[in-house]
Write a protein that holds these residues in place. Structure first.
Motif, short mmCIF file in Angstrom:
data_model
loop_
_atom_site.label_atom_id
_atom_site.label_comp_id
_atom_site.label_asym_id
_atom_site.label_seq_id
_atom_site.Cartn_x
_atom_site.Cartn_y
_atom_site.Cartn_z
N LEU A 27 0.83 -1.20 0.00
CA LEU A 27 0.00 0.00 0.00
C LEU A 27 0.87 1.26 0.00
CD1 LEU A 27 -2.72 1.45 0.20
CD2 LEU A 27 -2.60 1.14 2.69
N LEU A 28 1.81 1.32 0.92
CA LEU A 28 2.70 2.47 0.99
C LEU A 28 3.59 2.56 -0.24
CD1 LEU A 28 3.74 2.31 4.77
CD2 LEU A 28 2.05 3.80 3.70
N GLY A 29 4.04 1.41 -0.73
CA GLY A 29 4.86 1.41 -1.95
C GLY A 29 4.09 1.92 -3.15
N LEU A 30 2.83 1.51 -3.28
CA LEU A 30 2.01 1.95 -4.41
C LEU A 30 1.75 3.45 -4.33
CD1 LEU A 30 0.26 1.27 -6.88
CD2 LEU A 30 -1.63 0.82 -5.30
N VAL A 31 1.39 3.94 -3.15
CA VAL A 31 1.13 5.38 -2.99
C VAL A 31 2.38 6.19 -3.32
CG1 VAL A 31 0.57 7.18 -1.32
CG2 VAL A 31 -0.73 5.04 -1.33
N ALA A 32 3.54 5.72 -2.83
CA ALA A 32 4.79 6.43 -3.09
C ALA A 32 5.10 6.46 -4.59
CB ALA A 32 5.93 5.77 -2.32
N CYS A 33 4.89 5.35 -5.28
CA CYS A 33 5.18 5.29 -6.71
C CYS A 33 4.27 6.23 -7.51
CB CYS A 33 5.03 3.86 -7.22
SG CYS A 33 6.32 2.73 -6.66
N ILE A 34 2.99 6.24 -7.19
CA ILE A 34 2.05 7.10 -7.93
C ILE A 34 2.34 8.57 -7.67
CG2 ILE A 34 -0.38 7.76 -8.13
CD1 ILE A 34 -1.10 4.84 -7.55
N VAL A 35 2.61 8.92 -6.41
CA VAL A 35 2.90 10.33 -6.08
C VAL A 35 4.18 10.79 -6.77
CG1 VAL A 35 3.53 11.88 -4.20
CG2 VAL A 35 1.64 10.29 -3.91
N LEU A 36 5.23 9.98 -6.72
CA LEU A 36 6.49 10.35 -7.37
C LEU A 36 6.33 10.45 -8.88
CD1 LEU A 36 9.05 8.21 -5.32
CD2 LEU A 36 8.77 10.69 -5.27
N ALA A 37 5.55 9.52 -9.47
CA ALA A 37 5.33 9.57 -10.91
C ALA A 37 4.59 10.84 -11.32
CB ALA A 37 4.55 8.34 -11.35
N ILE A 53 -0.80 1.68 -13.02
CA ILE A 53 0.14 1.11 -12.05
C ILE A 53 1.37 0.59 -12.76
CG2 ILE A 53 0.46 -0.74 -10.36
CD1 ILE A 53 -2.44 -0.42 -9.57
N SER A 54 1.20 -0.04 -13.91
CA SER A 54 2.34 -0.56 -14.65
C SER A 54 3.29 0.55 -15.05
CB SER A 54 1.85 -1.30 -15.90
OG SER A 54 1.10 -2.44 -15.55
N ALA A 55 2.74 1.71 -15.46
CA ALA A 55 3.58 2.84 -15.84
C ALA A 55 4.28 3.43 -14.62
CB ALA A 55 2.74 3.90 -16.53
N ALA A 56 3.57 3.53 -13.50
CA ALA A 56 4.15 4.14 -12.30
C ALA A 56 5.30 3.32 -11.74
CB ALA A 56 3.06 4.32 -11.24
N ILE A 57 5.20 1.98 -11.80
CA ILE A 57 6.23 1.15 -11.19
C ILE A 57 7.36 0.81 -12.16
CG2 ILE A 57 4.55 0.14 -9.62
CD1 ILE A 57 4.60 -2.39 -11.31
N SER A 58 7.29 1.32 -13.38
CA SER A 58 8.35 1.03 -14.36
C SER A 58 9.38 2.15 -14.46
CB SER A 58 7.73 0.79 -15.74
OG SER A 58 7.08 1.97 -16.21
N LEU A 59 9.14 3.27 -13.76
CA LEU A 59 10.06 4.40 -13.80
C LEU A 59 11.08 4.30 -12.67
CD1 LEU A 59 7.30 7.08 -14.44
CD2 LEU A 59 8.88 6.14 -16.14
N THR A 60 12.06 5.21 -12.69
CA THR A 60 13.11 5.22 -11.67
C THR A 60 13.02 6.53 -10.88
OG1 THR A 60 14.54 3.92 -13.13
CG2 THR A 60 15.60 5.04 -11.29
#
Length: 294
Positions: free
Chosen positions: A32-42, A64-71
């Motif tokens: 949950l925290l990882g997903l929120v962090a990825c979306i906010v940073l993206a 979600i796939s786009a958000a977790i594929s970035l650095t």
């Protein structure tokens, strides 16, 4: 000659005990925290890349796939899922043990319990696959992992609801009735928004309308969040247990071993003077505790 139990009573006891409620919360909070962090940073730092599609129309939320594929989003997500996956396997094994205990004499429910366990494993494997193979690296493998995760998740929730409907049917426990109702509602919620996400995805690819991909991304968030909430119901199912929940039988055996050690030390009938210990028949001790003759 006196008999002494082989080994110490405390030899095989676990060194650390973790309340299952705490394990459930940690297991769900990691993704949950990882997903929120990825979306906010993206959205803050990679908005154009995260919301870009082949249609090149305006979009406002990343999938979600786009958000977790970035650095660095991909590393945050991989770290979260890496820690999350091991407890998921333990929870799946705990549920299998729980179902086998509740349906010990019913073959159909036993087979359904095993199928539910295998679907839980498949769901976790699919999650690991789509996590560690991003859409930017090998799209076909990422897509296969996503399909495996979504398909296994839906069937796992369906089989779980079926098992809990049987438990609730023959149970007088208010907690078990509440758990069944929550699971059923989350399953229906997940299925509805899963179908809605598929509709928006196909419509976006067919007509390339502005903002449609945003609706798809939002529905995708709700699907994943409802999946997390479904697994969070383990918090109530094993609320009073310590991890692992299946250790209760082992603790009974350890208690019996302790009673067997005390058995030869007190003559028959004198155990009443020691309220902390129970009188144990020698036959039960001989059947469960290996001994060494001296």
């Amino acid at each position: 000659m006196q008999q002494f139990p082989y080994g110490s009573v405390d030899r095989d006891k676990p060194l650390i005990r973790v309340p299952f409620t705490r394990l459930a919360v940690i297991t769900v909070c990691l993704p949950l925290l990882g997903l929120v962090a990825c979306i906010v940073l993206a959205l803050l730092y990679h908005h154009n890349d995260a919301t870009y599609t082949h249609c090149e129309v305006p979009n406002y939320l990343p999938s979600i796939s786009a958000a977790i594929s970035l650095t660095p989003e991909r590393y945050i997500w991989r770290f979260s899922i890496g820690l999350h996956s091991a407890p998921r396997f333990l929870v799946a094994a705990a549920y299998l043990s729980f179902y086998r205990g509740r349906f010990s004499r019913r073959l159909t429910e036993q087979l359904l319990s095993v199928l539910t366990f295998l679907l839980a494993l498949s769901e976790n494997v699919g999650l690991l696959l789509l996590t560690y193979v991003s859409s930017n690296e090998t799209y076909s493998v990422h897509k296969s992992g996503f399909i495996l995760f979504i398909g296994s998740s839906l069937f796992h929730m369906m089989c779980t609801c079926k098992l809990w409907s049987l438990i609730a049917k023959y149970s007088l426990s208010a907690e078990e009735m509440m758990s069944y109702r929550r699971k059923l509602r989350l399953f229906l919620f997940n299925g509805f928004f899963g179908l809605l996400a598929a509709y928006f995805y196909k419509r976006h690819n067919a007509y390339c309308e502005a903002g449609i991909y945003t609706f798809f991304a939002f529905c995708e968030y709700l699907v994943v969040l409802s999946n997390m909430a479904f697994h969070m119901t383990a918090y109530w199912d094993f609320g009073g247990s310590e991890a692992p929940p299946w250790s209760a039988e082992e603790e009974k055996n350890e208690e019996l071993k302790a009673q067997c050690m005390l058995g030869p030390l007190f003559p028959e009938g004198t155990a009443s003077h020691f309220p902390h210990y129970k009188e144990v028949k020698p036959t039960s001790c001989q059947a469960t505790t290996p001994s060494l003759l001296i």
